[in-house]
Design a protein around this motif. Structure first.
Motif, PDB file in Angstrom:
ATOM      1  N   LYS A   1      40.238  44.488  38.590  1.00  9.51           N
ATOM      2  CA  LYS A   1      40.381  44.389  40.043  1.00  9.51           C
ATOM      3  C   LYS A   1      39.709  45.564  40.733  1.00  9.51           C
ATOM      4  O   LYS A   1      39.476  46.631  40.145  1.00  9.51           O
ATOM      5  CB  LYS A   1      41.845  44.307  40.442  1.00  9.51           C
ATOM      6  CG  LYS A   1      42.632  45.596  40.232  1.00  9.51           C
ATOM      7  CD  LYS A   1      44.070  45.436  40.733  1.00  9.51           C
ATOM      8  CE  LYS A   1      44.841  46.743  40.588  1.00  9.51           C
ATOM      9  NZ  LYS A   1      46.227  46.627  41.107  1.00  9.51           N
TER      10      LYS A   1
ATOM     11  N   ASN B   1      42.275  44.608  45.532  1.00  2.00           N
ATOM     12  CA  ASN B   1      43.101  43.811  44.619  1.00  2.00           C
ATOM     13  C   ASN B   1      42.448  42.476  44.264  1.00  2.00           C
ATOM     14  O   ASN B   1      43.116  41.535  43.845  1.00  2.00           O
ATOM     15  CB  ASN B   1      44.497  43.547  45.215  1.00  2.00           C
ATOM     16  CG  ASN B   1      45.524  43.207  44.133  1.00  2.00           C
ATOM     17  OD1 ASN B   1      45.536  43.812  43.061  1.00  2.00           O
ATOM     18  ND2 ASN B   1      46.370  42.221  44.408  1.00  2.00           N
TER      19      ASN B   1
ATOM     20  N   ALA C   1      44.612  44.584  35.023  1.00  6.53           N
ATOM     21  CA  ALA C   1      44.334  45.357  36.239  1.00  6.53           C
ATOM     22  C   ALA C   1      42.974  46.036  36.205  1.00  6.53           C
ATOM     23  O   ALA C   1      42.427  46.388  37.256  1.00  6.53           O
ATOM     24  CB  ALA C   1      45.431  46.399  36.452  1.00  6.53           C
TER      25      ALA C   1
ATOM     26  N   ARG D   1      52.779  33.938  29.281  1.00  9.69           N
ATOM     27  CA  ARG D   1      52.199  34.853  30.267  1.00  9.69           C
ATOM     28  C   ARG D   1      51.412  35.928  29.541  1.00  9.69           C
ATOM     29  O   ARG D   1      51.950  36.611  28.654  1.00  9.69           O
ATOM     30  CB  ARG D   1      53.291  35.492  31.127  1.00  9.69           C
ATOM     31  CG  ARG D   1      52.754  36.333  32.294  1.00  9.69           C
ATOM     32  CD  ARG D   1      53.901  36.931  33.101  1.00  9.69           C
ATOM     33  NE  ARG D   1      53.428  37.676  34.256  1.00  9.69           N
ATOM     34  CZ  ARG D   1      53.301  37.172  35.483  1.00  9.69           C
ATOM     35  NH1 ARG D   1      53.620  35.890  35.693  1.00  9.69           N
ATOM     36  NH2 ARG D   1      52.880  37.905  36.483  1.00  9.69           N
TER      37      ARG D   1
ATOM     38  N   GLU E   1      48.895  39.066  41.068  1.00 11.39           N
ATOM     39  CA  GLU E   1      49.550  39.917  40.080  1.00 11.39           C
ATOM     40  C   GLU E   1      48.670  39.972  38.835  1.00 11.39           C
ATOM     41  O   GLU E   1      48.543  38.981  38.109  1.00 11.39           O
ATOM     42  CB  GLU E   1      50.938  39.375  39.737  1.00 11.39           C
ATOM     43  CG  GLU E   1      51.918  39.435  40.901  1.00 11.39           C
ATOM     44  CD  GLU E   1      53.294  38.911  40.532  1.00 11.39           C
ATOM     45  OE1 GLU E   1      53.360  37.872  39.855  1.00 11.39           O
ATOM     46  OE2 GLU E   1      54.288  39.558  40.907  1.00 11.39           O
ATOM     47  N   TRP E   2      48.057  41.115  38.575  1.00 14.03           N
ATOM     48  CA  TRP E   2      47.075  41.246  37.492  1.00 14.03           C
ATOM     49  C   TRP E   2      47.706  41.575  36.147  1.00 14.03           C
ATOM     50  O   TRP E   2      47.102  41.333  35.094  1.00 14.03           O
ATOM     51  CB  TRP E   2      46.056  42.324  37.845  1.00 14.03           C
ATOM     52  CG  TRP E   2      45.098  41.919  38.917  1.00 14.03           C
ATOM     53  CD1 TRP E   2      45.205  42.149  40.264  1.00 14.03           C
ATOM     54  CD2 TRP E   2      43.879  41.207  38.742  1.00 14.03           C
ATOM     55  NE1 TRP E   2      44.140  41.618  40.931  1.00 14.03           N
ATOM     56  CE2 TRP E   2      43.295  41.041  40.021  1.00 14.03           C
ATOM     57  CE3 TRP E   2      43.212  40.688  37.624  1.00 14.03           C
ATOM     58  CZ2 TRP E   2      42.073  40.378  40.214  1.00 14.03           C
ATOM     59  CZ3 TRP E   2      42.004  40.029  37.807  1.00 14.03           C
ATOM     60  CH2 TRP E   2      41.441  39.879  39.086  1.00 14.03           C
ATOM     61  N   ASP E   3      48.920  42.142  36.145  1.00 15.14           N
ATOM     62  CA  ASP E   3      49.561  42.569  34.895  1.00 15.14           C
ATOM     63  C   ASP E   3      48.612  43.472  34.100  1.00 15.14           C
ATOM     64  O   ASP E   3      48.049  44.408  34.644  1.00 15.14           O
ATOM     65  CB  ASP E   3      50.014  41.358  34.082  1.00 15.14           C
ATOM     66  CG  ASP E   3      51.169  40.628  34.772  1.00 15.14           C
ATOM     67  OD1 ASP E   3      51.859  41.250  35.583  1.00 15.14           O
ATOM     68  OD2 ASP E   3      51.362  39.433  34.498  1.00 15.14           O
TER      69      ASP E   3
ATOM     70  N   SER F   1      49.196  37.126  47.347  1.00 16.97           N
ATOM     71  CA  SER F   1      48.648  38.279  46.634  1.00 16.97           C
ATOM     72  C   SER F   1      48.566  37.964  45.148  1.00 16.97           C
ATOM     73  O   SER F   1      49.138  36.986  44.669  1.00 16.97           O
ATOM     74  CB  SER F   1      49.500  39.530  46.880  1.00 16.97           C
ATOM     75  OG  SER F   1      50.838  39.299  46.499  1.00 16.97           O
TER      76      SER F   1
ATOM     77  N   LYS G   1      51.634  34.892  44.202  1.00 18.78           N
ATOM     78  CA  LYS G   1      52.788  35.529  44.833  1.00 18.78           C
ATOM     79  C   LYS G   1      52.599  35.535  46.342  1.00 18.78           C
ATOM     80  O   LYS G   1      51.582  36.018  46.845  1.00 18.78           O
ATOM     81  CB  LYS G   1      52.950  36.956  44.312  1.00 18.78           C
ATOM     82  CG  LYS G   1      54.179  37.679  44.858  1.00 18.78           C
ATOM     83  CD  LYS G   1      54.275  39.087  44.282  1.00 18.78           C
ATOM     84  CE  LYS G   1      55.492  39.823  44.823  1.00 18.78           C
ATOM     85  NZ  LYS G   1      55.575  41.211  44.286  1.00 18.78           N
TER      86      LYS G   1
ATOM     87  N   ASN H   1      53.070  36.712  50.173  1.00 20.07           N
ATOM     88  CA  ASN H   1      53.290  38.006  50.822  1.00 20.07           C
ATOM     89  C   ASN H   1      54.628  38.010  51.545  1.00 20.07           C
ATOM     90  O   ASN H   1      54.992  37.046  52.232  1.00 20.07           O
ATOM     91  CB  ASN H   1      52.166  38.297  51.816  1.00 20.07           C
ATOM     92  CG  ASN H   1      50.838  38.527  51.126  1.00 20.07           C
ATOM     93  OD1 ASN H   1      50.794  38.942  49.970  1.00 20.07           O
ATOM     94  ND2 ASN H   1      49.748  38.258  51.818  1.00 20.07           N
TER      95      ASN H   1
END
Length: 633
Positions: A411, A415, A408, A225, A403-405, A401, A250, A252
């Protein structure tokens, strides 16, 4: 809701200007019109058909359908024989944009069919069905893509091993660039591997089409990851470019009181648990919230995961779908909704979740809903209409949705990714983004993003300006390539020029407008096409009696004969398909067939302008809209 897969009942079209008994000329203009000649002469204009215009992957659909129907032939070798079977030739044309034809032929909701001009005659062409046939042929024959002949020496990091990342790796490997995929999970494939139940596509098919890309020489790092196991900054320093295809991984969650109960989960989690073998047997009352294809998949999976008791009685899950609009307004494909109902699912419409009722142990025991009306397109809750639906499991299937970790910075406030029209990050040259991180949509949408991004990455790596994209950003038939395939040469232009009818500097009065024009049905001569029923794929009968534990694919593929017959229904909108109408109906014998030694697909007829009087009959009777009266303007 998507169109039904059953053939439509249609009324014959009429192209007559007058009815029986009419004796009067309707306008004075028609009375004095002299239409037997004009100053205009025919030109040959290639346009994009609406199927390609509607295809998110940008496939050259008309082209591979013309191969299946026998209009375009495979190239011949020095021995005068075809270098490959027509099936392989069509498969390779198809996979030029989409490396997953067997999967997409089964699961894509086929927006291409929604745009098909054939529906103006009787019914759309079953493009998806022919695609499945070709995809299955490729798997049966073990067709592969091969490694590039020449390596560029450039390296691209691809973050995410789902359909977008794999499609980008495929396109980049064709260009000779080295690719390394970094995937969070222990297996690559993304939604192909974890989000598609086996009744929609056998997982062995997914694995085979994924492996074909990896075999091109793609390096894969699973259980890695970005942001946890490797830093994004390290990838920037170690690679020449980066493609981010992290997807919307992910689901919602419900945003209502009590939704923190442990038996309130999202649809993606249930599908992943099922596809990874962790969900095999439960006998529960299940409520699914949502009306899209994911909600239907979740419901169908739940219906398959019950058991038989000691007396041999079925004890499968009781599944109810709660949706805020009508069944007809569900965004899911109609075929998927019908299947859920046939398999035993219940649908309650015009309800919204209000809260989750929890028991003493904190687990959900019921979903409290309220009835709603829609007034002037606005939802209005009916006062005092709340009631509880008992349940053991609540599954939210209401979107996903991202997850940018530690990515970010790419974005925006929604998002989603900040990119330009080439899918390059607006703030960081050399970083490109595609798939659900740009627009949560279809699997084929991610494939289309990957194709465009790969072309931009290639420009970036080769030091060229990242080019502006065309208005109609789809793949199209390449006539010069086809001429070169046959050994026909196009000479070099030298001034002064006086047209191309007597020289080899170009293709005589031909213009490829595929990059800017989608041809409409009113530009075709629809009267040419007889009424022909669509070849509808058969469906296996899966219902309440046999759904339990059933992993058979619902759709049965067309046979070769059926696929060819269906391809022949294509009207080849915007390109000649050699019907001979223009040659037969030209009163001046000005339109003629190009000699076989110089002809090829899209270069079948020509015009002698010394004979042409501009009567426009050839354009009037051209079924595909390929002939336009433009010369002289």
């Amino acid at each position: 809701m998507s169109a039904n897969t059953e053939a439509l009942t249609v009324k014959p079209l009429s192209f007559r200007r007058y009815k029986d008994g009419d004796t009067k000329i309707k306008t004075w203009q028609a009375k004095i019109l002299d239409a037997d000649h004009s100053y205009k002469c025919p030109t040959y204009i290639q346009s994009t058909p609406p199927c390609q215009g509607c295809c998110p992957a940008g496939e050259d659909i008309r082209s591979w359908l013309n191969i299946v129907r026998g209009i375009e032939k495979p190239p011949v070798g020095v021995d005068g024989k075809p270098t490959m079977p027509w099936q392989e030739y069509a498969w390779r044309r198809l996979t030029d944009c989409n490396p997953f034809p067997a999967v997409m032929g089964r699961v894509c909701p086929a927006p291409c069919q929604g745009g098909c001009n054939r529906s103006k005659v009787e019914d759309y062409v079953g493009i998806n069905a022919v695609e499945q046939f070709l995809g299955d042929y490729g798997l049966e024959m073990g067709l592969g893509f091969g490694k590039p002949e020449k390596e560029s020496g450039k390296r691209v990091a691809i973050i995410g091993g789902g359909v977008g990342g794999l499609a980008c790796a495929y396109q980049l490997r064709k260009m000779g660039h080295a690719c390394s995929i970094f995937e969070d999970y222990g297996k690559i494939g993304g939604m192909l591997a974890f989000g598609l139940p086996p009744y929609r596509v056998d997982h062995a098919i997914v694995d085979a089409e994924v492996k074909r890309i990896i075999d091109m020489g793609v390096e894969v790092h699973t259980n890695t990851r970005v942001g946890r196991d490797v830093r994004f900054e390290d990838l920037q320093s170690d690679f020449d470019a980066i493609f981010i295809a992290i997807g919307a991984q992910k689901g919602n969650r419900l945003d209502i009181p009590g939704a923190d109960a442990p038996n309130c989960i999202d649809g993606l989690k249930l599908l992943r648990d099922f596809n990874e073998g962790r969900l095999t047997n439960f006998e529960q009352r299940v409520i699914v919230i949502g009306g899209g294809n994911t909600a239907m998949d979740v419901a169908s999976v739940a219906l398959r995961t019950g058991s038989l008791n000691a007396q041999g009685q079925r004890a499968n899950a009781k599944v109810l779908i709660a949706y805020r609009r009508t069944r007809e307004e569900m965004p899911a494909d109609e075929i998927e909704v019908d299947a859920v109902v046939r398999e035993g699912g219940e649908i309650q419409t015009h309800v919204i979740p209000v809260s989750v009722v929890q028991g003493a142990d904190g687990r959900a025991t019921a979903l409290r809903v309220a009835k709603v009306d829609w007034i002037n397109k606005k939802m209005v809750v009916k006062e005092g209409s709340e009631y509880d639906i008992p349940c053991d499991l609540i599954i939210a299937a209401m979107g996903q949705s991202i997850e940018w970790d530690d990515m970010a910075g790419f974005k925006n406030t929604k998002n989603l990714a900040n990119i330009d029209k080439t899918f390059q990050a607006t703030t960081t040259p050399g970083v490109f983004i595609g798939g659900d991180a740009v627009l949560p949509d279809l699997l084929t949408t991610a494939i289309g993003h990957a194709r465009i991004a790969a072309e931009g990455i290639d420009d970036y790596l080769e030091g060229r300006p990242v080019e502006k994209r065309p208005k109609v950003d789809k793949s199209s038939f390449d006539l010069p390539r086809k001429m070169a395939e046959k050994g026909l040469k196009i000479g070099q232009a030298q001034e002064p020029m006086r047209g191309t009818d007597t020289s080899s500097i170009g293709i005589h009065n031909y213009d490829n407008r595929s990059d800017r024009a989608v041809i409409k049905s009113d530009e075709l001569y629809l009267g040419h096409f007889p009424y022909t029923a669509r070849k509808v794929r058969d469906m296996r009968t899966i219902d309440v009696s046999n759904v339990l534990g059933n992993s058979e694919e619902r759709i049965i593929a067309l046979t070769q004969a059926q696929a060819q017959a269906e391809a022949k229904r294509c009207m080849s909108c915007g390109q000649c398909f050699e019907c001979d109408n223009c040659v037969v109906y030209c009163p001046q014998l000005a339109v003629f067939k190009v000699p076989k030694s110089k002809s090829t697909t899209g270069r079948y007829v020509d015009t002698d302008y010394n004979k042409c009087i501009g009567c426009h009959i050839c354009a009037d009777v051209c079924p595909s809209g390929y002939i336009k009266m433009g010369l002289g303007e």
